[in-house]
Structures are given as structure tokens and as C-alpha cells.
Design an enzyme around this catalytic site. Structure first.
Site, mmCIF file in Angstrom:
data_model
loop_
_atom_site.group_PDB
_atom_site.id
_atom_site.type_symbol
_atom_site.label_atom_id
_atom_site.label_comp_id
_atom_site.label_asym_id
_atom_site.label_seq_id
_atom_site.Cartn_x
_atom_site.Cartn_y
_atom_site.Cartn_z
ATOM 1 N N LYS A 80 0.824 -1.218 0.000
ATOM 2 C CA LYS A 80 0.000 0.000 0.000
ATOM 3 C C LYS A 80 0.854 1.262 0.000
ATOM 4 O O LYS A 80 0.448 2.273 -0.566
ATOM 5 C CB LYS A 80 -0.964 0.000 1.191
ATOM 6 C CG LYS A 80 -2.123 -0.961 0.982
ATOM 7 C CD LYS A 80 -3.322 -0.577 1.813
ATOM 8 C CE LYS A 80 -4.478 -1.528 1.511
ATOM 9 N NZ LYS A 80 -5.570 -1.393 2.481
ATOM 10 N N LYS A 119 -3.882 -10.907 -7.141
ATOM 11 C CA LYS A 119 -5.096 -11.154 -6.372
ATOM 12 C C LYS A 119 -6.279 -10.373 -6.969
ATOM 13 O O LYS A 119 -6.102 -9.235 -7.408
ATOM 14 C CB LYS A 119 -4.802 -10.661 -4.946
ATOM 15 C CG LYS A 119 -5.833 -10.946 -3.925
ATOM 16 C CD LYS A 119 -5.410 -10.395 -2.565
ATOM 17 C CE LYS A 119 -5.670 -8.895 -2.452
ATOM 18 N NZ LYS A 119 -5.580 -8.377 -1.094
ATOM 19 N N LYS A 154 -10.720 -5.206 -5.194
ATOM 20 C CA LYS A 154 -11.708 -4.172 -5.464
ATOM 21 C C LYS A 154 -11.051 -2.883 -5.951
ATOM 22 O O LYS A 154 -11.711 -2.005 -6.463
ATOM 23 C CB LYS A 154 -12.586 -3.926 -4.235
ATOM 24 C CG LYS A 154 -11.863 -3.759 -2.921
ATOM 25 C CD LYS A 154 -12.830 -3.936 -1.742
ATOM 26 C CE LYS A 154 -12.044 -4.069 -0.440
ATOM 27 N NZ LYS A 154 -12.738 -4.720 0.629
HETATM 28 P P1 TYM Z 1 -10.306 -6.704 2.997
HETATM 29 O O1 TYM Z 1 -11.367 -5.674 3.182
HETATM 30 O O2 TYM Z 1 -9.198 -6.403 2.063
HETATM 31 O O3 TYM Z 1 -10.948 -8.058 2.552
HETATM 32 C C1 TYM Z 1 -12.030 -8.648 3.249
HETATM 33 C C2 TYM Z 1 -11.882 -10.162 3.263
HETATM 34 O O4 TYM Z 1 -11.858 -10.680 1.942
HETATM 35 C C3 TYM Z 1 -10.704 -11.494 1.751
HETATM 36 N N1 TYM Z 1 -10.230 -11.328 0.366
HETATM 37 C C4 TYM Z 1 -9.973 -12.347 -0.466
HETATM 38 N N2 TYM Z 1 -10.053 -13.674 -0.311
HETATM 39 C C5 TYM Z 1 -9.717 -14.448 -1.378
HETATM 40 N N3 TYM Z 1 -9.323 -13.949 -2.572
HETATM 41 C C6 TYM Z 1 -9.225 -12.620 -2.776
HETATM 42 N N4 TYM Z 1 -8.866 -12.148 -3.964
HETATM 43 C C7 TYM Z 1 -9.561 -11.744 -1.693
HETATM 44 N N5 TYM Z 1 -9.589 -10.401 -1.542
HETATM 45 C C8 TYM Z 1 -9.997 -10.169 -0.280
HETATM 46 C C9 TYM Z 1 -9.699 -10.969 2.760
HETATM 47 O O5 TYM Z 1 -8.727 -11.934 3.071
HETATM 48 C C10 TYM Z 1 -10.585 -10.632 3.937
HETATM 49 O O6 TYM Z 1 -10.859 -11.779 4.702
HETATM 50 N N6 TYM Z 1 -7.519 -6.070 7.109
HETATM 51 C C11 TYM Z 1 -8.757 -6.639 6.589
HETATM 52 C C12 TYM Z 1 -9.992 -6.078 7.261
HETATM 53 C C13 TYM Z 1 -9.999 -6.225 8.752
HETATM 54 C C14 TYM Z 1 -10.201 -7.425 9.472
HETATM 55 C C15 TYM Z 1 -10.161 -7.055 10.848
HETATM 56 C C16 TYM Z 1 -10.418 -8.756 9.099
HETATM 57 C C17 TYM Z 1 -9.831 -5.235 9.648
HETATM 58 N N7 TYM Z 1 -9.929 -5.726 10.909
HETATM 59 C C18 TYM Z 1 -10.302 -8.012 11.845
HETATM 60 C C19 TYM Z 1 -10.566 -9.712 10.108
HETATM 61 C C20 TYM Z 1 -10.507 -9.338 11.469
HETATM 62 C C21 TYM Z 1 -8.834 -6.330 5.108
HETATM 63 O O7 TYM Z 1 -8.253 -5.402 4.638
HETATM 64 O O8 TYM Z 1 -9.710 -7.114 4.419
#
Ligand code: TYM
Length: 335
Positions: A118, A200, A203
Site C-alpha cells: 500500500k 489477487k 476491489k
Molecule cells: P479486505 O477488506 O481487504 O478483505 C475482506 C476479506 O476478503 C478477503 N479477500 C480475499 N479472499 C480471497 N481472494 C481474494 N482475492 C480476496 N480479496 C480479499 C480478505 O482476506 C478478507 O478476509 N484487514 C482486513 C480487514 C480487517 C479485518 C479485521 C479482518 C480489519 N480488521 C479483523 C478480520 C478481522 C482487510 O483489509 O480485508
């Protein structure tokens, strides 16, 4: 619900409302969240405080946060079973994050690959929040004494850090936090871009053909799969030398509940055209009810509002309990 939620094992997870939710979010996390609801006490939040580590348009962020909540519900997260809330509605997240940041090393945070990625992507805004992001995430999880955290593969490093911080705190101050485990689904833990399968599915991908938005129409979904990158070979099998085909097989397996090997056997000897169409149709069929439910929810603001308000109340109650314990452990004078 408050009494109930203190009996079963606990799950916490969340997503950032920093863009449209994709098939990656759905297969990597959301679909598993839904499946775990009966066996665990689940708490799922919309991580809007994490989202502002990169610049957001405020009106857009507000709108998208509501949409993410509605997408959780539309995908099958049941507000009668799971607690749903906005992270910013429970101030204990920020409060615990401060205490944990005093128990996290700069070196640990510098190793986080998401920070490295990032800060490259947003070189003009490498803010302190982007750096301490994993500490806030540790606070999210530890506040609820979560046993399990269902996420995609890309979040494993953050959960490992959460475990290290929890263990360290418990060692210095005495048993305080449950040390959480990650929960990764069998298939779909890493869904790749349909256009550049070495990356990956994300979004923030500027090319909309690379990702499936979970609210894309059936036509759009099928069109995007028809355009998906494969290779010049004709064989339908998984393998490191075939990232595009492997990704499509993984998606098909995750949607249908089959293994990747079963999926490959099903398409053996068929052409890429038929294969891509079948994967597209399976995904479109899976997401059609999600879109319908989302449209219904969009018309019922009062219902949605009631859900997140009640969610913040329960989450706030549970979080305050942990925070009181932590304040006492670190030696803050009681109020
Ligand atoms: P975020 O918002 O990027 O993504 C949300 C969830 O989706 C999963 N994910 C994927 N899984 C498989 N293939 C992909 N291409 C893919 N893109 C996204 C992510 O692994 C995630 O599970 N840091 C976290 C948000 C967060 C969080 C937390 C999660 C903040 N606090 C506490 C769990 C517990 C994040 O940026 O996810």
C-alpha cells in the site's frame, strides 16, 4: 442474545468498505462467515476506520459502508444469529489499539507485506495509520476474545501478528486475551484476477474485467468469465504453469463445494469456451439471489438501521468488558 453470545466459541471478522465487494471477498471470507453462523457466536463488522488509511471521498465512504452491511446480509449473514456493526460505532477499538501499539514493535510492523504494497501504491500518503493498521486489526479481534478469524490468505500475516501481540501482552500482564486462530476455507482463499491471474482479485483493480463485483448482473458475470485469460494450451488442469485455468477451477470448486480435482475431472477433454461459460454460469447462479436480496434491503433503510444500532450496542458491551480488564492490567486508575 447477550447471554447466548457468551457461551459458544467466538468468531470475529470484517471487511473494509474501500470499494465494491468482489467474488474474492465472497469466496475468501463471506461465504465462510455464513457457513459458520450456526456453530459459533459470530461478530462481523464493517471496518470503516481501517478504510481511511487511504484517501476516501467522505460521502462515498458513508454510502459504501451501508452497502457493505447490506451485502453481508444479502449474502446470507443473518442478523438474528450474528452481530453486525460499524467499527467506528464502538470507540473501544481505537482505545485498545493505543494500548496494543505500546506493545507492538516498529520492526514487526515494517515487515507487513500489505504495508509495503500500500505504501508503494499510495506513495503520496504514507500516513502513520497505514503503518499501525495491523495494531487496530489486532484490537478488533482481541476486544471480542475471538477464537477464530475467517479470512482469505492475504490476511494471515496480520493474524499472526495479532497472535504475537496477544501472547506478549498475556506474558507481561497475565492472562488477558484469547489467542485467535485464522480460519481459511478449503477453496477460494486466494481468488486471482480474471485478467492477470498472477495478481489477487481486488476491489481496487482499475480494470473491471479483472474482478467480479458480487452485485454484477448475470450478463456481466458471464461476459467477464468469457473474457477471462487462460493460456495457449487446451488442457483443463490445475498447475503452477496454468494460473488462469487454475483460478477458474478454484472458483468453480469454491462455488459448487467440489474439490479442484473433481472440477478438473468434470471438464476434462472439453474446450476452454465451454469451461469458461460453465464457470460463469455457476457464479451467476450463486450471486443472483444476493443481488435480489440486496435490492430488497436497499428499500428498507429502517430495518438496516435497526440492525447496526443493535449490533453496536452488543459489540460495545462486549468490548467494554475486555477494555476494563486491560485498563486494570496495565495499571490505569479506575474511574
Ligand atoms: P479486505 O477488506 O481487504 O478483505 C475482506 C476479506 O476478503 C478477503 N479477500 C480475499 N479472499 C480471497 N481472494 C481474494 N482475492 C480476496 N480479496 C480479499 C480478505 O482476506 C478478507 O478476509 N484487514 C482486513 C480487514 C480487517 C479485518 C479485521 C479482518 C480489519 N480488521 C479483523 C478480520 C478481522 C482487510 O483489509 O480485508
Amino acid at each position: 442474545m447477550e447471554q447466548n453470545i457468551e457461551k459458544k466459541k467466538r468468531i470475529f471478522s470484517g471487511m473494509q468498505p474501500s470499494g465494491e465487494l468482489t467474488l474474492g471477498n465472497y469466496l475468501g471470507a463471506l461465504k465462510n462467515w455464513v457457513g459458520l453462523q450456526d456453530d459459533y457466536e459470530c461478530i462481523y463488522a464493517i471496518m470503516n476506520m481501517h478504510a481511511i488509511t487511504v484517501r476516501q471521498d467522505p460521502a462515498e465512504l458513508r454510502k459504501r459502508s451501508m452497502e457493505v452491511l447490506m451485502q453481508y446480509i444479502a449474502c446470507g449473514v443473518d442478523p438474528e444469529k450474528s452481530v453486525l456493526f460499524f467499527q467506528s460505532h464502538v470507540p473501544a477499538h481505537a482505545e485498545l489499539a493505543w494500548i496494543l501499539s505500546c506493545n507492538t514493535q516498529m520492526g514487526e510492523l515494517s515487515r507487513m507485506t500489505q504495508f509495503k504494497d500500500k505504501s508503494q501504491k499510495h506513495a503520496d500518503n504514507i500516513n502513520a495509520g497505514l503503518f499501525t493498521y495491523p495494531v487496530l486489526m489486532a484490537a478488533d479481534i482481541l476486544l471480542y476474545q475471538a477464537d477464530l478469524v475467517p479470512v482469505g490468505n492475504d490476511q494471515l500475516q496480520h493474524i499472526e501478528l495479532t497472535r504475537d501481540v496477544a501472547n506478549r501482552f498475556n506474558f507481561h500482564y497475565g492472562e488477558t486475551f484469547t489467542v485467535p486462530e485464522p480460519y481459511i476455507g478449503k477453496a477460494g482463499a486466494r481468488v486471482m484476477s480474471l485478467q492477470s491471474p498472477e495478481n489477487k482479485m481486488s476491489k481496487s483493480d482499475p480494470n473491471p474485467n479483472g474482478y467480479i463485483w458480487i452485485l454484477d448482473s448475470e450478463d456481466v458475470i458471464i461476459k467477464k468469465f468469457k473474457r477471462a485469460v487462460t493460456d495457449s494450451d487446451t488442457e483443463i488442469r490445475p498447475g503452477a504453469d496454468k494460473p488462469g485455468v487454475t483460478n477458474l477451477l478454484t472458483i468453480y470448486a469454491a462455488v459448487t463445494g467440489k474439490t479442484v480435482e473433481e472440477a478438473a475431472a468434470e471438464f476434462a477433454g472439453q474446450g476452454y469456451g465451454t469451461f469458461k461459460m460453465a464457470v460463469g454460469e455457476a457464479v451467476a447462479a450463486e450471486l443472483a439471489p444476493v443481488r435480489k436480496r440486496f435490492e430488497e434491503l436497499s428499500k428498507d433503510k429502517a430495518y438496516v438501521e435497526e440492525i447496526y444500532q443493535k449490533g453496536a450496542e452488543i459489540a460495545g458491551y462486549l468490548a467494554a468488558k475486555t477494555l476494563r480488564k486491560v485498563y486494570k492490567k496495565v495499571g490505569f486508575v479506575a474511574r
